[in-house]
Design a protein around this motif. Structure first.
Motif, PDB file in Angstrom:
ATOM      1  N   TRP A 150      51.892  44.857  45.277  1.00 14.13           N
ATOM      2  CA  TRP A 150      51.876  46.181  45.898  1.00 14.13           C
ATOM      3  C   TRP A 150      50.721  46.275  46.888  1.00 14.13           C
ATOM      4  N   VAL A 151      49.571  45.777  46.490  1.00 20.11           N
ATOM      5  CA  VAL A 151      48.410  45.783  47.382  1.00 20.11           C
ATOM      6  C   VAL A 151      48.712  45.002  48.654  1.00 20.11           C
ATOM      7  N   LYS A 152      49.309  43.835  48.496  1.00 17.67           N
ATOM      8  CA  LYS A 152      49.626  43.023  49.672  1.00 17.67           C
ATOM      9  C   LYS A 152      50.539  43.776  50.632  1.00 17.67           C
ATOM     10  N   ALA A 153      51.513  44.501  50.088  1.00 17.01           N
ATOM     11  CA  ALA A 153      52.496  45.181  50.936  1.00 17.01           C
ATOM     12  C   ALA A 153      51.981  46.494  51.518  1.00 17.01           C
ATOM     13  N   VAL A 191      41.479  39.702  49.808  1.00 19.84           N
ATOM     14  CA  VAL A 191      41.508  40.425  48.529  1.00 19.84           C
ATOM     15  C   VAL A 191      40.696  39.660  47.492  1.00 19.84           C
ATOM     16  N   THR A 192      39.801  40.361  46.834  1.00 20.32           N
ATOM     17  CA  THR A 192      39.021  39.795  45.722  1.00 20.32           C
ATOM     18  C   THR A 192      39.495  40.440  44.428  1.00 20.32           C
ATOM     19  N   ILE A 193      39.835  39.619  43.443  1.00 20.35           N
ATOM     20  CA  ILE A 193      40.122  40.149  42.108  1.00 20.35           C
ATOM     21  C   ILE A 193      38.856  40.039  41.276  1.00 20.35           C
ATOM     22  N   ALA A 194      38.606  41.038  40.456  1.00 19.38           N
ATOM     23  CA  ALA A 194      37.391  41.062  39.647  1.00 19.38           C
ATOM     24  C   ALA A 194      37.694  41.739  38.322  1.00 19.38           C
ATOM     25  N   GLY A 195      37.000  41.287  37.277  1.00 20.05           N
ATOM     26  CA  GLY A 195      37.176  41.919  35.981  1.00 20.05           C
ATOM     27  C   GLY A 195      36.103  41.459  35.030  1.00 20.05           C
ATOM     28  N   GLU A 196      35.970  42.211  33.938  1.00 20.12           N
ATOM     29  CA  GLU A 196      34.966  41.910  32.915  1.00 20.12           C
ATOM     30  C   GLU A 196      35.657  41.758  31.571  1.00 20.12           C
ATOM     31  N   SER A 197      35.206  40.797  30.763  1.00 20.70           N
ATOM     32  CA  SER A 197      35.739  40.555  29.429  1.00 20.70           C
ATOM     33  C   SER A 197      37.237  40.238  29.524  1.00 20.70           C
ATOM     34  N   ALA A 198      38.117  41.054  28.903  1.00 23.52           N
ATOM     35  CA  ALA A 198      39.545  40.778  29.035  1.00 23.52           C
ATOM     36  C   ALA A 198      40.006  40.896  30.480  1.00 23.52           C
ATOM     37  N   GLY A 199      39.285  41.674  31.286  1.00 25.78           N
ATOM     38  CA  GLY A 199      39.572  41.687  32.718  1.00 25.78           C
ATOM     39  C   GLY A 199      39.247  40.365  33.364  1.00 25.78           C
ATOM     40  N   ALA A 200      38.178  39.702  32.896  1.00 27.15           N
ATOM     41  CA  ALA A 200      37.821  38.381  33.409  1.00 27.15           C
ATOM     42  C   ALA A 200      38.765  37.314  32.861  1.00 27.15           C
ATOM     43  N   ARG A 243      42.722  19.770  35.810  1.00 32.57           N
ATOM     44  CA  ARG A 243      43.630  19.144  36.761  1.00 32.57           C
ATOM     45  C   ARG A 243      43.434  19.675  38.186  1.00 32.57           C
ATOM     46  N   GLY A 244      42.561  20.655  38.355  1.00 32.23           N
ATOM     47  CA  GLY A 244      42.347  21.236  39.679  1.00 32.23           C
ATOM     48  C   GLY A 244      43.528  22.019  40.191  1.00 32.23           C
ATOM     49  N   GLU A 245      44.314  22.604  39.260  1.00 33.29           N
ATOM     50  CA  GLU A 245      45.519  23.334  39.658  1.00 33.29           C
ATOM     51  C   GLU A 245      45.284  24.840  39.780  1.00 33.29           C
ATOM     52  N   GLN A 246      44.064  25.298  39.570  1.00 32.08           N
ATOM     53  CA  GLN A 246      43.768  26.722  39.687  1.00 32.08           C
ATOM     54  C   GLN A 246      43.731  27.154  41.147  1.00 32.08           C
ATOM     55  N   ALA A 247      43.729  28.445  41.367  1.00 35.14           N
ATOM     56  CA  ALA A 247      43.671  28.968  42.739  1.00 35.14           C
ATOM     57  C   ALA A 247      42.415  28.462  43.433  1.00 35.14           C
ATOM     58  N   ALA A 260      50.922  34.281  41.127  1.00 35.64           N
ATOM     59  CA  ALA A 260      49.832  35.052  41.744  1.00 35.64           C
ATOM     60  C   ALA A 260      49.231  34.353  42.953  1.00 35.64           C
ATOM     61  N   ARG A 261      49.655  33.121  43.218  1.00 35.05           N
ATOM     62  CA  ARG A 261      49.043  32.347  44.300  1.00 35.05           C
ATOM     63  C   ARG A 261      49.257  33.031  45.642  1.00 35.05           C
ATOM     64  N   GLY A 262      48.183  33.148  46.402  1.00 32.42           N
ATOM     65  CA  GLY A 262      48.233  33.764  47.712  1.00 32.42           C
ATOM     66  C   GLY A 262      48.061  35.271  47.708  1.00 32.42           C
ATOM     67  N   LEU A 263      48.030  35.887  46.520  1.00 31.19           N
ATOM     68  CA  LEU A 263      47.860  37.342  46.447  1.00 31.19           C
ATOM     69  C   LEU A 263      46.389  37.748  46.429  1.00 31.19           C
ATOM     70  N   PHE A 264      45.495  36.794  46.260  1.00 32.34           N
ATOM     71  CA  PHE A 264      44.060  37.074  46.297  1.00 32.34           C
ATOM     72  C   PHE A 264      43.349  35.878  46.891  1.00 32.34           C
ATOM     73  N   HIS A 265      42.114  36.088  47.330  1.00 30.27           N
ATOM     74  CA  HIS A 265      41.417  35.075  48.124  1.00 30.27           C
ATOM     75  C   HIS A 265      40.012  34.790  47.620  1.00 30.27           C
ATOM     76  N   LYS A 266      39.548  35.569  46.661  1.00 34.92           N
ATOM     77  CA  LYS A 266      38.272  35.351  45.985  1.00 34.92           C
ATOM     78  C   LYS A 266      38.394  35.932  44.587  1.00 34.92           C
ATOM     79  N   ALA A 267      37.504  35.488  43.682  1.00 38.04           N
ATOM     80  CA  ALA A 267      37.598  35.953  42.296  1.00 38.04           C
ATOM     81  C   ALA A 267      36.206  36.147  41.709  1.00 38.04           C
ATOM     82  N   ILE A 268      36.086  37.153  40.844  1.00 38.74           N
ATOM     83  CA  ILE A 268      34.850  37.421  40.114  1.00 38.74           C
ATOM     84  C   ILE A 268      35.202  37.558  38.638  1.00 38.74           C
ATOM     85  N   ALA A 269      34.588  36.720  37.805  1.00 38.97           N
ATOM     86  CA  ALA A 269      34.857  36.722  36.366  1.00 38.97           C
ATOM     87  C   ALA A 269      33.561  37.025  35.618  1.00 38.97           C
TER      88      ALA A 269
END
Length: 539
Positions: A188-191, A203-212, A311-315, A224-233
């Protein structure tokens, strides 16, 4: 002639008065409110309500609405049990409902191509909601970015796997509905976020605890690939995860767990489960021992998180990851019982950790076993995960920034809660005055405001361009070859080699559990650890 003071007061009052703000988005027109340069849109639906026959189905697209939708009141929180009595985190929502798939937006007025920061709340995938006051996005948005907070299905309604549900699915899988909600929110954010002045390509996704944990799931999820471009855990935990159909790594198959829950609730089939009241269903499933987790189904989550990152398969995105020095001080139910004596503690460790015992006892010595049982699960769950994430992103050529939150203040420290779990959140959001009612009160001082401003600046600049910078503060270098990190103590302080030996010890322990094939890796650590096998393939 008018009194200058009264004129100034009138101007100030007008500046703080909210005005209607209408945005024509592809999803439909929405009307929010703008004040002090920030437009706020509350309770925007991003998917159809998952009720009735849509319970335990992937989120369904919501047709564009006609007319202007009022977006001036927060939506209901997703169904969740009442909080534990005495918890500092207790802050139940005013309203819960199955119709809860909504998001909120804080946007600078006249924003254009602004970075987007999507916040995923924590709460053990069981509780929490997007509009908790501590998550108010106004101060982060004032730094020039658009802040989005999302609801997602929780508990048994969000994560139940069951053979009957898998049979309904074209892919033959079940579970992960809450994760699929998060993906739908990002779609939805992308659109739509461009209509609010946001850059869907930043787009940066961020979350804490279960959000992380959710951030890691999203990094692992192909959908989810391509829907965000940075991450904060923030305080993530890369623990073993149930597989859909097989009992692996000491975890029961997710479908088997679902069958046991249905039996405990007296439900012979999925139709009976869908006929149940959602609140009673959620509370009774929790009483029956149901704990929500993602499900390794080969589709939504292809493999264990540790395998994805190995395996280096993460975003392939820049990352901030870190943990808090006092994680377990506010989560003491995760700590093993304190041993009767130093000798008993040493004996228990040597019996379980074998050739790793000396390394363990150097890090968590027997001279203070009470402190050791707090520090060890902190590191095994949160510290090891944070550094593993930094190592994993560095290995695939992405900048990764590691941190330790070690900040104290009187109300927390006097209650033995220095640097407790989630303590960093109000400093990041600049919402110290809006923390939950039982939260140790953060003093309203210049020093605390300056510290909070620094954290907000680091997070916002990272969301902008992947480089966390705060004016006048220490330079935060990527993890890199020298294992750089930032300690958020009295002030931000840069360092290298966080807690030497910590990561290596817990990586070795997890490696041996993985090699055994029948041992989970989670909070069963230290004196409650299973006996670790020796392994020629592990340190």
């Amino acid at each position: 002639m008018k009194c200058p003071f009264l004129v100034a007061a009138a101007i100030s009052l007008l500046a703080g008065t909210a005005s209607a703000q209408v945005v024509q988005a592809p999803a439909g027109a929405v009307e929010g409110k703008a004040a002090r340069g920030i437009a706020v849109f509350k309770g925007i639906p991003y998917a159809r309500p998952p009720v009735g026959d849509l319970r335990w189905k992937p989120p369904a697209a919501l047709p564009a609405w006609q007319g202007v939708r009022k977006a001036q009141g927060f939506g209901a929180a997703c169904i969740q049990p009442r909080p534990r009595a005495g918890s500092i985190y207790a802050n139940p929502p005013a309203k819960i409902d199955e119709d809860c798939l909504t998001l909120n937006i804080w946007a600078p007025e006249r924003a254009k191509d602004a970075p987007v920061f999507v916040w995923i709340h924590g709460g053990a995938l069981t509780t929490g909601y997007s509009h908790e006051a501590m998550y108010d996005g106004a101060k982060l948005a004032a730094r020039g970015m658009i802040v989005v907070s999302i609801n997602y299905r929780l508990g048994v309604l969000g994560y139940l796997a069951h053979p009957g549900l898998s049979a309904e699915s074209a892919a033959g899988v079940s579970g992960n509905y809450g994760l699929l909600d998060q993906i739908a929110a990002l779609q939805w954010v992308k659109a739509n976020i461009g209509a609010f002045g946001g850059d869907a390509g930043n787009v940066t996704i961020a979350g804490e605890s279960a959000g992380a944990l959710s951030v890691m799931y999203l990094m692992a999820a192909p959908r989810a690939r391509g829907l965000f471009h940075k991450a904060i855990a923030q305080s993530a935990y890369m623990i073993s995860t149930p597989s859909l159909k097989d009992a692996l790594h000491g975890e029961a198959a997710a479908e088997e767990t679902g069958q046991k829950v249905a039996a405990a609730l007296g439900a012979p089939d999925i139709a009976a489960l869908r006929a149940m009241d959602p609140v009673a269903l959620t509370e009774n499933a929790a009483k029956a021992g149901y704990m929500p987790w993602g499900t390794i189904d080969g589709k939504v989550l292809p493999r264990q998180l540790v395998e994805i990152f190995d395996r280096g398969e993460q975003a392939p995105v820049p990352l901030i990851a870190g943990f808090n020095i006092g994680e377990i001080r506010s989560l003491r139910f995760l700590a093993p019982p304190a041993p009767a004596s130093a000798g008993a503690y040493e004996a228990a460790i040597r019996a379980r950790y074998g050739d790793l015992s000396d390394a363990w006892l150097r890090l968590y010595p027997s001279r203070d076993p009470g402190e050791a049982v707090l520090a060890a699960p902190r590191d095994a769950l949160y510290g090891w995960t944070a550094e593993r994430l930094a190592i994993g992103q560095t290995a695939i050529g992405q900048p990764a920034y590691l941190y330790l939150f070690d900040h104290g203040y009187p109300a927390a420290d006097e209650n033995g809660l220095h640097g407790f779990h989630a303590a960093e959140i109000p400093f990041v959001f600049g919402t110290a005055a809006d923390a939950p009612p039982f939260w140790p009160k953060i003093p309203d001082t210049v020093g605390e405001k300056r510290f909070s401003a620094a954290m907000g600046d680091y997070w916002a600049s990272f969301a902008r361009d992947g480089n966390p910078v705060a004016k006048g503060q220490a330079a935060w270098r990527p993890y890199g070859k020298d294992a750089a990190f930032m300690a958020f103590a009295d002030v931000p302080r840069a360092g290298v080699r966080l807690m030497p030996g910590m990561y290596a010890l817990h990586e070795a322990a997890v490696c041996r559990r993985r090699a055994a094939g029948n041992l989970p890796w989670n909070w069963n650590t230290g004196t409650v650890s299973p006996v670790l096998p020796a392994s020629a393939d592990c340190p």
